[in-house]
Design a protein around this motif. Structure first.
Motif, PDB file in Angstrom:
ATOM      1  N   UNK A  25       0.856  -1.180   0.000  1.00 42.61           N
ATOM      2  CA  UNK A  25       0.000   0.000   0.000  1.00 42.61           C
ATOM      3  C   UNK A  25       0.894   1.232   0.000  1.00 42.61           C
ATOM      4  N   UNK A  26       0.411   2.299  -0.549  1.00 40.97           N
ATOM      5  CA  UNK A  26       1.191   3.532  -0.557  1.00 40.97           C
ATOM      6  C   UNK A  26       1.420   4.010   0.889  1.00 40.97           C
ATOM      7  N   UNK A  27       2.646   4.371   1.219  1.00 39.61           N
ATOM      8  CA  UNK A  27       2.949   4.835   2.587  1.00 39.61           C
ATOM      9  C   UNK A  27       2.086   6.034   2.979  1.00 39.61           C
ATOM     10  N   UNK A  28       1.683   6.047   4.224  1.00 37.04           N
ATOM     11  CA  UNK A  28       0.841   7.127   4.758  1.00 37.04           C
ATOM     12  C   UNK A  28       1.512   7.754   5.976  1.00 37.04           C
ATOM     13  N   UNK A  29       1.082   8.969   6.282  1.00 34.37           N
ATOM     14  CA  UNK A  29       1.623   9.700   7.429  1.00 34.37           C
ATOM     15  C   UNK A  29       0.585   9.754   8.544  1.00 34.37           C
ATOM     16  N   UNK A  30       1.019   9.428   9.742  1.00 32.93           N
ATOM     17  CA  UNK A  30       0.174   9.600  10.932  1.00 32.93           C
ATOM     18  C   UNK A  30       0.690  10.807  11.695  1.00 32.93           C
ATOM     19  N   UNK A  31      -0.156  11.836  11.836  1.00 32.59           N
ATOM     20  CA  UNK A  31       0.282  13.065  12.501  1.00 32.59           C
ATOM     21  C   UNK A  31      -0.453  13.345  13.811  1.00 32.59           C
ATOM     22  N   UNK A  32      -1.186  12.343  14.343  1.00 29.27           N
ATOM     23  CA  UNK A  32      -1.859  12.463  15.654  1.00 29.27           C
ATOM     24  C   UNK A  32      -2.750  13.701  15.731  1.00 29.27           C
ATOM     25  N   UNK A  33      -3.336  14.060  14.595  1.00 30.39           N
ATOM     26  CA  UNK A  33      -4.204  15.254  14.532  1.00 30.39           C
ATOM     27  C   UNK A  33      -3.498  16.510  15.033  1.00 30.39           C
ATOM     28  N   UNK A  34      -2.195  16.564  14.772  1.00 29.81           N
ATOM     29  CA  UNK A  34      -1.430  17.754  15.141  1.00 29.81           C
ATOM     30  C   UNK A  34      -0.926  17.799  16.565  1.00 29.81           C
ATOM     31  N   UNK A  35      -1.165  16.743  17.347  1.00 31.37           N
ATOM     32  CA  UNK A  35      -0.740  16.702  18.751  1.00 31.37           C
ATOM     33  C   UNK A  35       0.758  16.389  18.827  1.00 31.37           C
ATOM     34  N   UNK A  36       1.568  17.377  19.190  1.00 30.61           N
ATOM     35  CA  UNK A  36       3.022  17.205  19.215  1.00 30.61           C
ATOM     36  C   UNK A  36       3.509  16.362  20.391  1.00 30.61           C
ATOM     37  N   UNK A  37       2.628  16.094  21.354  1.00 30.31           N
ATOM     38  CA  UNK A  37       3.028  15.258  22.494  1.00 30.31           C
ATOM     39  C   UNK A  37       3.051  13.778  22.122  1.00 30.31           C
ATOM     40  N   UNK A  38       2.443  13.449  20.978  1.00 29.30           N
ATOM     41  CA  UNK A  38       2.404  12.060  20.533  1.00 29.30           C
ATOM     42  C   UNK A  38       3.411  11.842  19.400  1.00 29.30           C
ATOM     43  N   UNK A  39       3.702  10.603  19.107  1.00 24.01           N
ATOM     44  CA  UNK A  39       4.697  10.275  18.089  1.00 24.01           C
ATOM     45  C   UNK A  39       4.059  10.285  16.700  1.00 24.01           C
ATOM     46  N   UNK A  40       4.737  10.886  15.745  1.00 26.59           N
ATOM     47  CA  UNK A  40       4.295  10.941  14.353  1.00 26.59           C
ATOM     48  C   UNK A  40       5.154   9.972  13.542  1.00 26.59           C
ATOM     49  N   UNK A  41       4.552   9.375  12.521  1.00 21.72           N
ATOM     50  CA  UNK A  41       5.317   8.360  11.795  1.00 21.72           C
ATOM     51  C   UNK A  41       4.730   8.095  10.405  1.00 21.72           C
ATOM     52  N   UNK A  42       5.513   7.373   9.583  1.00 26.14           N
ATOM     53  CA  UNK A  42       5.074   6.873   8.279  1.00 26.14           C
ATOM     54  C   UNK A  42       4.838   5.380   8.426  1.00 26.14           C
ATOM     55  N   UNK A  43       3.769   4.891   7.819  1.00 26.39           N
ATOM     56  CA  UNK A  43       3.457   3.462   7.896  1.00 26.39           C
ATOM     57  C   UNK A  43       2.916   2.974   6.555  1.00 26.39           C
ATOM     58  N   UNK A  44       2.951   1.653   6.368  1.00 30.61           N
ATOM     59  CA  UNK A  44       2.440   1.064   5.121  1.00 30.61           C
ATOM     60  C   UNK A  44       2.132  -0.410   5.369  1.00 30.61           C
TER      61      UNK A  44
END
Length: 404
Positions: A25-44
């Protein structure tokens, strides 16, 4: 003609490609709805075998926590683009020769205690003190159950849906559907924090159904059950024994017992001040209860008579939480005598009001018996008292064999 053949050949290749299952699947970005206290990442997701399903690749590409929003997005978009190119070129992330390694979830090796402590600390900063104390008590009881059932020092990832369901079933059997549902809600709130912070993959508690909760009346104890329980408490738990006797001899609700402070007790005039939602009421302390009292002169007047572990203690928890703790203490007694969820601390109030009424009715008219009962129990009307007596099955006639 050659141009037409080339076109047809391209169309054939395109159709052939459509028939083949895409390997990723095409890689996607998880940005926690902009919450900087949580970890952001790319997943597929990737298909391990040609006929297998697309499965989420277990390792994510994480952005550094110190980056601001703009830099995180920029960095993750770069990773997303580069990863997409690698996958398009046919690289297999499961092939060790490719050295296709990402940063793993660094918190996934937390123990149950570490994970619960972390989540409780987060909740403490967002909840009112009274709400937090109730949550903390339930999670501590769950952790204790886990320790007693083979999960001591294990990782938080070892706690799955089956484990939580087993615990909730025990809570249900010992207490009520309502308490089971409330326990499920509190555990779910903790697992939401753990999932949001990438300590566990997901909050699976949402998949555990909420039970229909119909309020059930506690049953009264039989005379033999009452005797066995009192004998056991007198020998093994003086604190809980007196707690039960305040319910029984003073006809109090458990929450009212939990409100009693040392300063509310006047042993000289044998008066007890009971706090209510609107003020307070005064009740007579019978001699049978005074004889059971400890020496309260040694305690500070603003401490609770019934503390968490002893008499005369300060206890920074709301009254509901304090009452629930004593209900939990009583679970040991229920298990010992095989008592079901229909029996609890409230059952002692029912039992002794029934005993008192059935004694009065032998010497008084029904009107006199009801009037005397009302002055002791605090019912505000005879209609309310009669309804209560019917609900607890007090109206049981004497043996009527001679009339048959």
């Amino acid at each position: 003609m050659s141009n037409l053949l080339r076109y047809l050949q391209c169309e054939h290749d395109f159709e052939h490609d459509l028939k083949e299952k895409k390997k990723y699947s095409e890689p996607k970005i998880y940005d926690a709805d902009g919450d900087l206290s949580k970890r952001w990442y790319v997943y597929f997701s990737f298909r391990k075998t040609a006929d297998g399903p697309l499965e989420r690749f277990p390792n994510n590409i994480y952005a550094a926590q110190h980056l601001d929003k703009k830099d995180r997005i920029q960095w993750l978009k770069t990773m997303q683009r580069n990863l997409s190119m690698l996958l398009k070129d046919g690289i297999n992330p499961y092939n060790p020769e490719n050295k296709f390694e990402f940063e793993t979830e660094e918190n996934s090796n937390q123990s149950i205690k570490e994970a619960f402590d972390f989540a409780l600390n987060i909740k403490k900063s967002t909840l009112a003190e009274t709400s937090y104390k109730g949550l903390e008590g339930r999670i501590q009881r769950f952790e204790k159950w886990l320790n007693e059932n083979g999960f001591k020092d294990k990782l938080i990832t070892s706690v799955n849906k089956k484990v939580v369901t087993s615990y909730l079933n025990e809570v249900l059997i010992a207490t009520s559907p309502k308490n089971r549902n409330n326990t499920r809600t509190d555990i779910s709130s903790i697992f939401t924090v753990l999932a949001d912070n990438e300590i566990i993959p997901e909050n699976f508690i949402h998949k555990i159904p909420v039970l229909k909760s119909t309020p059930e009346k506690n049953k009264s104890y039989s005379s033999s059950e009452e005797t066995k329980i009192f004998d056991y408490l007198n020998q093994n738990n003086k604190l809980l024994s007196l707690y039960v006797k305040f319910i029984s001899y003073n006809f109090l609700r458990p929450v009212e017992v939990n409100r009693i402070t040392i300063g509310d007790i006047d042993l000289n005039d044998k008066i007890l001040k009971i706090k209510t939602k609107t003020g307070f009421k005064l009740k007579r302390i019978p001699n049978v209860l005074i004889d059971e009292m400890p020496d309260i002169s040694i305690y500070n007047k603003d401490t609770y008579l019934f503390g968490r572990k002893d008499f005369g203690q300060y206890w920074e928890a709301n009254e509901t939480s304090r009452r629930n703790d004593y209900s939990d203490y009583f679970l040991e007694v229920k298990k010992k005598f095989g008592l079901g969820k229909d029996y609890g601390l409230y059952s002692f109030r029912h039992t002794f009001i029934s005993k008192l009424y059935n004694t009065f009715i032998k010497e008084m008219t029904p009107e006199e018996a009801e009037s005397n009962i009302m002055s002791i129990t605090g019912h505000t009307s005879k209609t309310a008292l009669r309804k209560y007596l019917r609900e607890i099955n007090t109206y049981i006639p004497e043996d009527y064999s001679k009339y048959l």
